[in-house]
Design a protein around this motif. Structure first.
Motif, PDB file in Angstrom:
ATOM      1  N   ASN A  88      -3.394 -29.549   8.556  1.00 26.86           N
ATOM      2  CA  ASN A  88      -4.647 -29.267   9.772  1.00 26.86           C
ATOM      3  C   ASN A  88      -4.620 -30.263  10.871  1.00 26.86           C
ATOM      4  O   ASN A  88      -5.545 -30.449  11.549  1.00 26.86           O
ATOM      5  CB  ASN A  88      -6.138 -29.047   9.330  1.00 26.86           C
TER       6      ASN A  88
ATOM      7  N   PHE B  15      -3.127 -30.090  13.792  1.00 27.10           N
ATOM      8  CA  PHE B  15      -2.429 -28.972  14.824  1.00 27.10           C
ATOM      9  C   PHE B  15      -1.958 -29.802  15.915  1.00 27.10           C
ATOM     10  O   PHE B  15      -0.873 -29.393  16.405  1.00 27.10           O
ATOM     11  CB  PHE B  15      -3.507 -28.148  15.214  1.00 27.10           C
TER      12      PHE B  15
ATOM     13  N   TYR C 244       0.739 -29.123  10.091  1.00 29.28           N
ATOM     14  CA  TYR C 244      -0.025 -27.749  10.035  1.00 29.28           C
ATOM     15  C   TYR C 244      -0.620 -27.579   8.646  1.00 29.28           C
ATOM     16  O   TYR C 244      -1.888 -27.149   8.862  1.00 29.28           O
ATOM     17  CB  TYR C 244       1.061 -26.467  10.219  1.00 29.28           C
TER      18      TYR C 244
ATOM     19  N   ASN D 221       2.478 -20.531  15.397  1.00 28.80           N
ATOM     20  CA  ASN D 221       1.430 -20.651  14.257  1.00 28.80           C
ATOM     21  C   ASN D 221       0.409 -21.811  15.003  1.00 28.80           C
ATOM     22  O   ASN D 221      -0.873 -21.712  14.724  1.00 28.80           O
ATOM     23  CB  ASN D 221       1.847 -21.214  12.876  1.00 28.80           C
ATOM     24  N   THR D 222       0.926 -22.694  15.663  1.00 29.33           N
ATOM     25  CA  THR D 222      -0.013 -23.685  16.002  1.00 29.33           C
ATOM     26  C   THR D 222      -0.757 -23.195  17.253  1.00 29.33           C
ATOM     27  O   THR D 222      -1.870 -23.506  17.426  1.00 29.33           O
ATOM     28  CB  THR D 222       0.755 -24.953  16.781  1.00 29.33           C
TER      29      THR D 222
ATOM     30  N   ALA E 127      -3.406 -20.985  15.646  1.00 31.34           N
ATOM     31  CA  ALA E 127      -4.764 -21.926  15.355  1.00 31.34           C
ATOM     32  C   ALA E 127      -5.732 -22.127  16.297  1.00 31.34           C
ATOM     33  O   ALA E 127      -6.818 -22.409  16.246  1.00 31.34           O
ATOM     34  CB  ALA E 127      -4.094 -23.146  14.868  1.00 31.34           C
ATOM     35  N   ASN E 128      -5.153 -22.178  17.362  1.00 30.34           N
ATOM     36  CA  ASN E 128      -6.004 -22.637  18.557  1.00 30.34           C
ATOM     37  C   ASN E 128      -6.657 -21.245  19.156  1.00 30.34           C
ATOM     38  O   ASN E 128      -7.265 -21.341  20.332  1.00 30.34           O
ATOM     39  CB  ASN E 128      -5.098 -23.278  19.557  1.00 30.34           C
TER      40      ASN E 128
ATOM     41  N   ASN F 118       3.526 -12.572  11.173  1.00 30.54           N
ATOM     42  CA  ASN F 118       2.479 -13.206  11.749  1.00 30.54           C
ATOM     43  C   ASN F 118       2.026 -12.338  13.161  1.00 30.54           C
ATOM     44  O   ASN F 118       0.998 -12.565  13.446  1.00 30.54           O
ATOM     45  CB  ASN F 118       3.005 -14.628  12.315  1.00 30.54           C
TER      46      ASN F 118
END
Length: 788
Positions: free
Chosen positions: A465, A467, A462, A493-494, A497-498, A524
């Motif tokens: 970057n 992912f 992660y 988190n992944t 990120a999307n 988060n």
């Protein structure tokens, strides 16, 4: 009349109480009116006889009447009737029907019938306590002293150290009064030494708890020097502890050794603790050889975890690799003295046994065992991380040696944790490839270790970057241990990120359900709600997090930012004030405070925070721009020059900062300096139209010969600009669009085009507008020079 007389039986063959409640008509007073004999006697002298007394037996009785007591004496009434309750010799003859109630023949021998002892009268009153007596006063004062000592100890246990000290002092004063009173009444041998000892010891302890070390030492000296107190030498340990707190290590060691000499060898545990204190003091003084001697003696006599760990630290300080290894092996071999976990597994289905096991699974003894085991694991892990890089040629080989030693001990489960720490050490050394390779070794381990390794791998990818890889290892971590909050957080988190915020929120919620103290997931999910514009829910998350992490700067900033988004600047300012109390040098928070005060119209407060932000970080262009504009607004152009000069140093390709410097010189009346600045700008940016306009105007006002040269250049540039605009206009007309292009501003000589789409123009602050609009709007130059 004899038929109404009931004689007592001579024997006890029948019921003793028979006939006791039979009705005797002789005593029937209600029938006296119908009794002719009684009425005749009342009206006449019929039946009168000489009076009968209780002490002179009557002689008028015609025949004797036997009684239950064998008496042959007969008594007659004034009417000639028999009397069963007559008095003889001052003693009441009992009724013959109540013989079994306790009457004896002794009653006829001159003793009164008193089975309850009532003739003796009431018991004498208790002797009243004389409270004025000296003995009683001493007793009460001693009781009060004991109560004060107890209250002092209770206050100390409750954390009220000041009250505990006051109670201890009061107990000391009253105890001295007690001693004086005892000396006046009794011999000195009768003084209560135990009470004196407890009062002094408690007073010294309270002085020490309140960090009044000089008073505590004086009180301990009083106890130690008194030969009448037994075992007072042990208190030198407390005196050594005070000297240790005062960092007077030489005296601390001296008193520890004195206490060690006065404690007999049978008290092994206390002697071991004192030797451990001596070893710790030697470490603080840097005398590692002496410390090693103390800890080696402890490990040979009664090994424990703290001594073993301190021994490793001492060998690490002197750099002895082999001794570090041996000390680590000794630490591993220290017995924990706790029961196995199999004890808490029921071997049968007996309900009673199951209830007992459930009751002891989490009792105080079990909790103590867990704490001891956790402490042992902490010491071992810390020692391994400390010595692994130095005991071998490389830290990897050192870790491998530690892992092998741990695998051969009772702490087998720590071997995997050491391997993960090895990977983390690679990360600290920026060796990501080795860290990844080390973590990938755990893919075939048990679920717990596999989940931990996959979680770390997911986090590594992660950060890089990647992912897709991060999501893959996050799935592996979650599948290995569904209740691992860190794995669920990484998976969220992944997904975050999307930009799948709803799904990310679900993973964060599941992590919180598994571990409500997972602050990362809570933070988060607050960011996720903020992205979804669910500001109320985001604010609730961050407020919960603030209750857990009271001084977290990130949490405070997020709360302030959400209040700003909710258009509540007052609350935003309040939370930002809390933020700068935690991090007073945060230039971003200070500039945000200045921006909020500026939007509220409070220029003085805004200037204060912008200036503080500039002081801590003098490279923020927005802060520099605002401060320069503020001084222009307040007609202090000379002070604005330094800010625009710094901005021109930070952005040397931006012409607007140098133009602002020249404008400030011009506004302050320094035309020569302004002219030199404009000439310098023209050399660096020869195609800047605005600079040439100012040069023409200034040269004309001053009367310089260069005015014609600059005027010619200005006309040429204006003509080129007109031609360029015509070409752009014709090109737009041919494409069916008609848009005007505005060129030249105080900010720059070229406009920025966003390659990804139309740029959103943000509303400008008053300071920025002032810079752009006020750059060339000078009354001395005329309105024709305003930008288009």
């Amino acid at each position: 009349m004899m038929q109404n007389v009931h004689l007592a039986p001579e024997t006890d063959e029948d019921d003793l109480y028979s006939g006791y409640n039979d009705y005797n008509p002789t005593y029937d007073t209600e029938e006296l009116e119908n009794d002719t004999g009684f009425q005749q006697a009342v009206r006449t002298s019929h039946g009168r006889r000489p009076p009968v007394t209780a002490k002179i037996p009557s002689t008028a009785v015609t025949r004797p009447i036997a009684t239950g007591y064998g008496s042959k004496t007969s008594l007659m009434s004034s009417m000639g009737r028999l009397m069963t309750g007559a008095i003889q010799d001052g003693v009441t003859r009992p009724m013959t029907a109540v013989r079994a109630a306790g009457f004896t023949k002794a009653a006829l021998r001159g003793s009164a019938f008193d089975p309850l002892g009532q003739s003796r009268g009431p018991a004498p009153p208790l002797e009243t306590k004389n409270e004025d007596s000296p003995e009683e006063k001493i007793r009460q004062l001693e009781k009060k002293v004991n109560e004060l000592v107890e209250e002092s100890c209770i206050a100390n246990s409750c954390g009220d150290l000041k009250l505990a000290l006051e109670k201890a002092k009061d107990a000391g004063r009253k105890e001295r009064v007690l001693v004086r009173q005892r000396e006046q009444l009794t011999t000195p041998e009768n003084i209560n030494l135990d009470l004196t000892y407890s009062v002094l010891f408690n007073l010294a302890s309270q002085y020490s708890a309140n960090e009044m070390y000089a008073e505590a030492l004086n009180t301990y000296q009083v106890i130690v020097k008194n030969k009448m107190f037994s075992n007072s030498g042990r208190l030198k340990v407390n005196m050594g502890n005070i000297y240790l707190k005062q960092r007077n290590y030489s005296k601390a060691i001296k008193f520890y050794r004195m206490a060690l000499d006065q404690i007999p060898s049978v008290h092994k545990e206390m002697r071991i603790k004192i030797m451990q204190n001596i070893g710790v003091t030697f470490i603080k003084t840097g005398q590692y050889s002496d410390a090693i001697n103390s800890f080696e003696h402890i490990m040979s006599m009664a090994p424990n975890l703290k001594a073993g760990f301190n021994l490793i630290l001492s060998y690490f300080a002197i750099g002895d690799r082999e001794k570090m290894k041996k000390a680590f092996q000794k630490l591993i071999a220290v017995p924990l003295e706790i029961d196995d976990d199999d004890k808490y597994i029921s071997p049968t289905d007996d309900p009673h046994t199951n209830l007992v096991i459930e009751a002891i699974k989490n009792d105080h003894l079990r909790q103590m065992e867990r704490e001891r085991k956790a402490m042992a694991e902490k010491y071992i892990m810390t020692a391994a991380k400390l010595i692994a890089p130095v005991i071998e040629t490389s830290f990897a080989v050192g870790y491998d040696w530690c892992v092998e030693v741990v695998k051969a001990s009772q702490y087998v489960e720590l071997a995997n944790d050491l391997e993960i720490n090895k990977a983390i050490t690679y990360l600290r050394q920026k060796d990501f490839n080795q860290a990844v390779d080390t973590l990938k070794m755990f893919e075939k381990k048990d679920s717990r270790v596999k989940s931990a390794a996959a979680t770390n791998l997911s986090f590594l990818y992660y950060l890089e970057n990647e992912f897709a890889q991060a999501s893959s290892y996050a799935d592996l971590a979650v599948n290995s241990d569904r209740y691992n909050p860190s794995a669920l957080t990484n998976k969220g988190n992944t997904v975050f990120a999307n930009a799948d915020y709803e799904k990310a929120a679900e993973f964060y919620k599941e992590a919180l359900r598994n571990d409500s103290s997972c602050t990362e997931a809570l933070y988060n999910i607050g960011l996720t709600y903020k992205k979804l514009n669910r500001l109320d829910e985001a604010l609730e998350c961050f407020l919960k997090l603030h209750a857990i992490l009271r001084n977290s700067a990130q949490v405070l900033y997020q709360i302030a930012n959400i209040h700003e988004l909710m258009e509540d600047p007052n609350q935003a300012i309040e939370w930002l004030m809390q933020l700068i109390s935690v991090v007073p040098t945060d230039s971003k928070a200070l500039s945000k405070l200045g921006e909020l005060y500026d939007s509220e119209g409070d220029k003085s407060q805004a200037f204060q925070y912008y200036y503080e932000s500039y002081r801590y970080f003098p490279s923020n262009i927005e802060v520099i721009e605002w401060l320069g504009a503020y001084y222009i607004d307040t007609q202090f152009c000379e002070k604005a020059i330094q800010y625009f000069e710094r901005a021109s140093l930070i952005q040397p390709t931006q012409v607007k900062w140098q133009l602002m410097v020249a404008s400030c010189f011009r506004r302050s009346g320094n035309y020569q300096k302004a002219l030199d600045t404009y000439k310098d700008i023209h050399r660096k940016f020869p195609e800047n139209v605005d600079c040439l306009r100012f040069l023409v105007r200034l040269c004309t006002d001053i009367g310089l010969k260069e005015v014609q040269e600059y005027a010619t250049k200005l006309k040429r540039l204006e003509k080129m600009k007109e031609i360029r605009e015509q070409r752009i206009k014709s090109g737009r007309d041919g494409s069916g669009t008609s848009r005007g292009k505005r060129e030249g501003s105080a900010g720059s000589d070229a406009s920025y085009v966003d390659p990804l789409g139309p740029q959103i123009e943000r509303p400008k602050t008053a300071a920025k507008k002032r810079i752009e609009e006020d750059d060339f709007a000078d009354e001395e130059l005329g309105d024709d020079l305003l930008p288009e």
